[in-house]
Structures are given as structure tokens and as C-alpha cells.
Design a protein around this motif. Sequence first.
Motif, PDB file in Angstrom:
ATOM      1  N   TYR A   1       1.032  -1.051   0.120  1.00 19.30           N
ATOM      2  CA  TYR A   1       0.247  -0.061   0.121  1.00 19.30           C
ATOM      3  C   TYR A   1       0.977   1.090   0.244  1.00 19.30           C
ATOM      4  O   TYR A   1       0.640   2.069  -0.727  1.00 19.30           O
ATOM      5  N   GLU A   2       1.665   1.431   0.625  1.00 23.45           N
ATOM      6  CA  GLU A   2       3.114   2.123   0.903  1.00 23.45           C
ATOM      7  C   GLU A   2       3.164   2.650  -0.282  1.00 23.45           C
ATOM      8  O   GLU A   2       3.318   3.665  -0.782  1.00 23.45           O
TER       9      GLU A   2
ATOM     10  N   ASP B   1       1.217   3.673  -3.358  1.00 23.32           N
ATOM     11  CA  ASP B   1       0.512   4.965  -2.903  1.00 23.32           C
ATOM     12  C   ASP B   1       1.706   6.523  -3.107  1.00 23.32           C
ATOM     13  O   ASP B   1       1.422   6.886  -4.281  1.00 23.32           O
TER      14      ASP B   1
ATOM     15  N   HIS C   1      -3.036   6.994   3.241  1.00 20.66           N
ATOM     16  CA  HIS C   1      -3.025   6.669   1.820  1.00 20.66           C
ATOM     17  C   HIS C   1      -3.857   7.650   0.729  1.00 20.66           C
ATOM     18  O   HIS C   1      -4.444   6.767  -0.122  1.00 20.66           O
TER      19      HIS C   1
ATOM     20  N   HIS D   1      -3.290   8.820  -2.193  1.00 19.47           N
ATOM     21  CA  HIS D   1      -3.324   9.005  -3.772  1.00 19.47           C
ATOM     22  C   HIS D   1      -3.368   6.957  -4.309  1.00 19.47           C
ATOM     23  O   HIS D   1      -4.327   7.211  -4.640  1.00 19.47           O
ATOM     24  N   LEU D   2      -3.913   6.187  -3.047  1.00 17.50           N
ATOM     25  CA  LEU D   2      -4.339   5.087  -2.957  1.00 17.50           C
ATOM     26  C   LEU D   2      -5.459   5.296  -2.980  1.00 17.50           C
ATOM     27  O   LEU D   2      -6.277   4.341  -4.163  1.00 17.50           O
TER      28      LEU D   2
END
Length: 225
Positions: free
Chosen positions: A141-142, A145, A183, A185-186
Motif C-alpha cells: 500500500y505504501e 501510494d 494513503h 493517492h492509493l
Amino acid sequence: MTLKLHSHPLSSYCHKVLIALYENDTPFIAEIVNLGDANAKAQFAALWPTAKIPLLEDPAHNRMVPETSVMIEYLDRNYPGRNPLLPAGVDSRLDARLWDRVFDQYVMTPMQQIVANRLRPDSERDPRGVDEAKSTLAMAYEMIDRRMANRTWAVGDAFSIADCAAAPALFYSSIVAPFPSTHAHLGAYFERLIARPSVARTINEAKPYFQYFPFKELMPARFLN
Ligand SMILES: N[C@@H](CCC(=O)N[C@@H](CS)C(=O)NCC(=O)O)C(=O)O
């Protein structure tokens, strides 16, 4: 001589290929495989020994095409349409394959581990495996993102094989391991993915089957109605 997709409407990897087919309105018929039935599974394994769905059958070329990433490249090459799913440049093609792998291996795989664990009897559950899968998802996820901070799709400017992989992986992972609110952007990428007509159609067609998803109680209402 129509393409046949051996598949199941709930399966995330089948969704990946459905999205690719819908992107280009590629004609096909879907044949449901019931892997829960031993006879059906044995018959299916005779077509390709891994017995994983989906499997693409192309009678026009007398060919079985396994593995979703290979299927999408096969469709791109043999049944091209208005939306090429592999970018034209050599470097961007490599990037598209890379991000396809990232979504399969670091989002789809841990998501499947968490779902598979829920399907086991209590005595066979693996809490450590679930913790490891959640750590992998947190790492992914990081990474996604950061990747999506200044882009619309995962690779280049156009929707590609990487986004076909991302959509179902993130759809199911967002249910079993919600995205952290940090997050953004994710989260925004996920909203773009599910608004894409090929993805929206895939989700819509799967809705009658979501009641059988092992974490259905966590599924957001917008995916159930
Ligand atoms: N690497 C394969 C993975 C396919 C896969 O894992 N399919 C799942 C359904 S989403 C499956 O067949 N699971 C049944 C099983 O493992 O017995 C691909 O990309 O096609």
C-alpha cells in the motif's frame, strides 16, 4: 470459434482477465468452473494441471492459454482492440510487466492468503501467516501510494495490464485490510479504477456472488446493491 474463459464470477484473477476483455469489447463466452466439485476439478486439471482459474481457450488457434498475465499479452497480440494493454515502448512494456507482477505478488497473493485462512477450520488457521500477509499488504500500500502520487494509471498515461491486475487485487484487499487514511493517492487510484467502465462492469456482474465472499460482512454496501 469464440474465445472461452474458464472462470468463476467471484474469482479475483478471473476479474483481471474480464477487465482486459471488456476494455476492448473482445467477444468471448464464460464457462463456470466449480473447483469445489472433485469431478469438475479433475476434468479442469486435465486441461492445465495447476487447475487454477481462469484459463483461456482459443479454438481459432487450437490453444489453451494459462496464467492471467500471459493471457492479457496473448489477447493484446492476437485480438488487439482500441485500448492496447501493453504499452508500445520497450521500457514502458517492462514497467507494465513489473507493476503487473507487483499487484499480483504483493497485493493479490497476501489478500488470497487472508481469505484462504478464513475458509479453514479453526484448528488449521495460521495467525502468523495472516500477520505476515497483512505486513506485505502494508508495504505494498505504501509503495503504491508513492507510485500514484503524480499519475493517473500505474504505468504511462494509459490504462494497462498493470491496472487490470491492480483493480481486483485492491478491490478484495481493501475489504480484508482497509487502506490507511494517510494513503490518499492509493485511495484516489482505487476510486479511478472502480469508475473505469470495464472494472465497474466486472464488479457489477459479480454482485450476485459477493454473498459467498468469506468476508462478506466487511464488504461496503456500495458493492452489494
Ligand atoms: N498465477 C495464476 C493465479 C490464478 C489463481 O490463483 N486463481 C485462483 C482463483 S482467483 C484459483 O484458481 N484458486 C483455486 C485454487 O488455488 O485451488 C494466474 O495469474 O492465472
